[in-house]
Design an enzyme around this catalytic site. Sequence first.
Site, short mmCIF file in Angstrom:
data_model
loop_
_atom_site.label_atom_id
_atom_site.label_comp_id
_atom_site.label_asym_id
_atom_site.label_seq_id
_atom_site.Cartn_x
_atom_site.Cartn_y
_atom_site.Cartn_z
N HIS A 171 -48.80 21.87 -18.88
CA HIS A 171 -48.85 20.59 -19.68
C HIS A 171 -49.06 19.20 -18.59
O HIS A 171 -49.36 18.23 -19.27
CB HIS A 171 -47.39 20.40 -20.44
CG HIS A 171 -47.34 21.24 -21.69
ND1 HIS A 171 -48.54 21.46 -22.76
CD2 HIS A 171 -46.41 22.16 -21.87
CE1 HIS A 171 -48.14 22.45 -23.47
NE2 HIS A 171 -46.93 22.74 -23.06
N ASP A 180 -50.55 30.94 -23.92
CA ASP A 180 -49.22 30.43 -24.15
C ASP A 180 -49.36 29.75 -25.47
O ASP A 180 -50.40 29.31 -26.10
CB ASP A 180 -48.97 29.18 -23.18
CG ASP A 180 -47.49 28.76 -23.14
OD1 ASP A 180 -46.54 28.95 -22.54
OD2 ASP A 180 -47.26 27.99 -24.23
N HIS A 240 -48.28 27.15 -26.69
CA HIS A 240 -48.33 25.67 -26.78
C HIS A 240 -49.92 25.52 -25.87
O HIS A 240 -50.06 26.27 -25.05
CB HIS A 240 -47.49 25.02 -26.13
CG HIS A 240 -46.04 25.12 -26.53
ND1 HIS A 240 -45.24 26.27 -26.16
CD2 HIS A 240 -45.31 24.41 -27.53
CE1 HIS A 240 -44.00 26.10 -26.85
NE2 HIS A 240 -44.30 25.18 -27.66
N ASP A 242 -44.38 32.71 -25.02
CA ASP A 242 -43.51 32.35 -26.26
C ASP A 242 -44.49 32.34 -27.57
O ASP A 242 -44.03 31.90 -28.56
CB ASP A 242 -43.31 30.66 -25.77
CG ASP A 242 -44.39 29.96 -25.11
OD1 ASP A 242 -45.50 30.49 -25.10
OD2 ASP A 242 -44.20 28.79 -24.61
#
Length: 309
Positions: free
Chosen positions: A123, A160, A162, A243
């Site tokens: 991120h 991931d 996200h 995740d």
Amino acid sequence: MLVITHPACLGHDPGIDHPESPERLHAVISALRATFTDRLEWRMAPTAKLGELARVHTRELIDNMLQAQTAPLRRIDLDTFTSPGSASAALHAAGAGVAAVDSVMLEDAQRHVFCAVRPPGHHATADTAMGFCLFNNVAVAAAYARDKYGLERIAIVDFDVHHGNGTQAIFEADPKVAYFSTHQSGLFPFSGSMRERGVGNVSNILLPPGSDSFRFRNTWADDMLPQIDAFRPQLLFISAGFDAHMRDPQADLMVETDDFGWLTTELAAIARRHGNGRVVSILEGGYDLEALRECSVVHVQALLDTPGE
């Protein structure tokens, strides 16, 4: 197969009850050591050098993340914090990726490397730390590989849950680095639509909440894997976030442990076809500790079971 880590990565403490806890890395390392005993080679990660960080990050961000800290917690944004040990952890997490690149490029015996590090990175943009991430570990490593070894086709594969907004933003104008991501729709950082194409080097697919193994595997098999194969990567990076697992509390996908092993095997096969088997995997998310242990084991098992060349 090589695993790169460092005890300093345990020193980043974002606070009590924060999901990105040191226990995550304890879980990964203990599971790998217990499962594979003498099948893995372990090395200590070096610290990333200023010039390696500066390929992808502004000097202002670097100085901010590396400033001395005496307070137990410093708030970066709503859910990102640093502690006195965070600077060292972030430097070693980024340095692990750089060391992994050197290993797969220079050592015939090391075609697959897993970086068991934290804090995660995907991120972090060029100038902003966010979403638990301080430096963008995979971006630092990919830019190093591009510049040090003159590679023309580097793939970053991000499964991931996200979207890796930072990784995409850093490379979206660089045709030498292609970014491929599946991630849950409607989830932080609320980016990564299929319309975001960069210079033709970005591919995003959103998975609706509740997507299960069938949808996850079909999405990769029918769309993403053929695109990666067609790109013919000379070096393949994996942003290995677990995740999307059905037990993870941070999201709502229903991916199962074996799905990560299957996808890892497919990615390693592409790397074998086009890049002499070179795969550098760097840990990202994963917040249910038992699921994180299981997924790390099947991920590394798949890399061990897939010949490097």
